[in-house]
Design an enzyme around this catalytic site. Sequence first.
Site, PDB file in Angstrom:
ATOM      1  N   GLU A 114      -7.417  -7.481  -1.132  1.00 52.94           N
ATOM      2  CA  GLU A 114      -8.017  -7.307   0.187  1.00 52.94           C
ATOM      3  C   GLU A 114      -9.463  -6.842   0.059  1.00 52.94           C
ATOM      4  OE1 GLU A 114      -5.876  -5.001   3.045  1.00 52.94           O
ATOM      5  OE2 GLU A 114      -3.928  -5.905   2.568  1.00 52.94           O
ATOM      6  N   GLU A 152       0.828  -1.208   0.000  1.00 46.43           N
ATOM      7  CA  GLU A 152       0.000   0.000   0.000  1.00 46.43           C
ATOM      8  C   GLU A 152       0.866   1.264   0.000  1.00 46.43           C
ATOM      9  OE1 GLU A 152      -2.394  -0.824   3.497  1.00 46.43           O
ATOM     10  OE2 GLU A 152      -4.005  -1.605   2.236  1.00 46.43           O
TER      11      GLU A 152
END
Length: 748
Positions: free
Chosen positions: A268, A201
């Site tokens: 995710e 991320e």
Amino acid sequence: MKLSILSLLVVLLISSLNAVHKYRHDHKLPVSQWLTYDNLKGEPYTVSYDHRAVTINGIRTMLIAGCIHYPRSTPGMWDYLFKMAKTQGLNTIQTYVFWNIHEYNRGQYDFTGRANLSQFLQTAADNGLFVNLRIGPYVCAEWNNGGLPAWLNKIPEISFRSYNEPWLAEMKRFIGDILNYVKPYLASNGGPIILAQIENEYNDDDMNYVDWCGKVVEEFNIGIPWIMCNGYSTNNTIETCNSCNCVDDGWTANHLTQFPQQPFMFTENEGWFQQWGQAVAIRTTEDLAYSVAEWFAGGGAYHSYYMWHGGNNYGRTAASGITTMYADDTPLHADGTPNEPKYSHLAKLQLLIAQYSSILLAQDVPARTALPYWDGSKWIVGTQQFAYIYGEGEAQISFIMNQADKLLQVRYENNNITISPHSVQIVDQGVNLLWESSNVSGISNGNSIIVPVIQGPLEWQTWQEPIGKKTASIPVISASVPYEQLNVTNDDTIYLWYRRNVTISVPNQYVLVTVQTRKSNALLFFLNGQYLGEFDNHQHVQGNVNARVSLDMSSFNPGEHLLEILSISLGLDNGVSANSFEYKGIVGDVTISGVSIKHAEWQHQKGLVGEYLQVYTAQGTSKVQWNHEWVESIQKPVTWFQTKFDLSVPIQDLNASPLLMDANGLGRGHAYINGNDLGLYWLIAGECSDEPPCCCQQAQKNCMLPTQRFYHIPPDWLQAKNNLLTIFEDLGAQSPGSVSIVRRIITL
């Protein structure tokens, strides 16, 4: 429950297998197939990708994954968890690699117990599951310090997650060491690892660092694709999505424009995590099912639940403000039991996707077929009602979509279909309903009960942590100012005692004491060994905070007295970025009635005497004198409680029906079973907010009840006789006689 899911699989096989094979035989299409690791065990194979999917030996393969973090479970749980995953229709397991559990001290690697990554990988392989290994090494994950070991802070001039030579050297060294460790488990050696991830991320603007990540991937050349998620990616990594819904939020449209040569990968689908002081947040089964079904309908070729099994933050592994049960509203609860109706409803979808995967991946993503809807007076063609149609003839499968927030009737193949808001219906060629995201009827909800394992109250013995006097067993550090906590502890313990003498001129019932400390930190105040009060902040964030407490010093005579402050870290924040460092304890001034007491001789004691003596172990318990009159220790802070119990149930049954500690009657502290730290317990009330909770959740439950009352006890930490349960209670237990050992039993 397993039988019903397997029965569904048989029905699907009978009804669709012939049609699927006939369709593939009659049409010259790119090769695609549902694969599990069972199809490839022991033989080296190739992994690549095209614009549509990950390919294994050139075969497009649908990957349905669930995230299970190996240190948030234990080796004795892994086989059970993987079998539950396989039964639910998964063929892939996803996990991060946690740097600070493997290399707690630089150069000293640990791959034992919960850190036994090779055993985790082998158990996945034994169960026929592929693995997506997310190495990072920064992982976020609401894990202590984002997975980075505390010793990194002491490397001169280091700046994390940036084009900084000290960071690059350490990051590359760790990745190389991990890749060497897992080498036997790579696809090129016949192992289950088919995907790897670098970084995590990354959304900062250091493009030199991003480019360097790409060069590292190329240099290691491990023969499988690498991914980078939810941020920047390189030209030799696949960009992947982390979200609640990667279709509705526009990710798929953007990805198709920017990376047309890459498949859609959803790393995710967020189940989110739990924070202290908040009521338990939930995401409805219907919303999660809609997100997953829409993903596969729109061309998704890899999907992973984050988390699939939420697991537990045993020991000191939770990040700032995060509960011991990491994520509970996931397909498998934190204690390993099925979360119904999520588990079974999603199982039906996943088994359906598996059976039709060769049809779905045999073609490019079809264009949306707009469907008219009835507005009450006429049929209207809008933009939120449409179908994705895959295959043709007997092998056709269609996804009927409604992105609107209201119930509608749509027209498809001369059929009027009533469809719920934000939902997906899957139908066959004859428009027979195969599955519906909004319909969870027929699945048991609230399918478990809590039953006691030990009858009657536990027989405690107690010992109070030494306060108000020097302890010869632990060395102290003297300084002219209070030191920041991690500089002393190196995060080896969450506890640091600060001690100095102070002068009281006039006794006062309301003495204002201020301490510059950190968020997600607790402070306990004592004078001459007498407990005066506490401050705590349990925010899931880092930063300074000014603790202000009013303490009653009216019973102390004028003169010099010993002030003790016990600082308790409630987790290092997981948000680590360039030039950011986490701190704990006293980080600035300390005042009493407005007068600074910072500059004086301070004594620092690292950790508790009970920790130093390991009184929570069979060997250490004899090193102190226990008091069997345990009622005398009620409401006394910094007190150790200990008892023993036998088990009347087979340990091998404690995965499906797990053992739990009911912490009712306690305040806050750590619990140990046979020397193993179950994690932080805290009976803090969970408040419900006026606004919907973050981020994919729609509601909260159990308002003003403890955020977490029950704490999972792994089966491989138990024994048939003489289980040693030890509790360190820092606030003072109100009713330790109410603590019990219970078991969650699944009911039909």
